[in-house]
Design an enzyme around this catalytic site. Sequence first.
Site: not given
Length: 178
Positions: A48, A102-103, A106, A134, A155, A162, A168
């Site tokens: 990600g 990191e992307d 959550d 998040k 989401f 993705d 992506r």
Amino acid sequence: MRTVKLKDKEFGLYIPAARIREAIQRMADEIKRDLHQDNPLFVCIMNGSFMFASELMQALDEGYQVDFARYSSYCGTESTFVLREIMPVTADLRDRVVVIVEDLIDTGYTMSCMKAKFLEMGAREVRVAVMLSKPSALKCDVTTDYVGMEIENDFIVGHGLDYDDLGRMYPDIYKIKE
């Protein structure tokens, strides 16, 4: 509003690429200010973070060391709360300041496991640079040091994120339409 369809889901434009680039440049400036003298090791979490990591490394524009790792705790749109190590980090972490790139954070589960693992591997300090956070979805106690944007618990896909390995490559970020 632009929309994309992936499998059985439709997504609407949420965060345009220009806003993402601004957030990444701000983060790079903060990281250089804080860690320039520490020779940090950046560990980019695949798959990600590949777009975010690439743009962040270009914005840093320094001779830092970069490595890659791959972990997974998701199936479809839900966390399994079981961390699978798919590709371990190969760089020596001993006595290094490590920045996990990191992307998205959550639940925080994956990040809390990675931070603990890297400290066990001998990292002197572990920081986190995340494109999106998040806060309302957090279920684990995780500190993020550099955050591009805080978002709602929707989401999302695009810019490396993705839905079952699709979507992506979009430069913008899209959120699911219910």
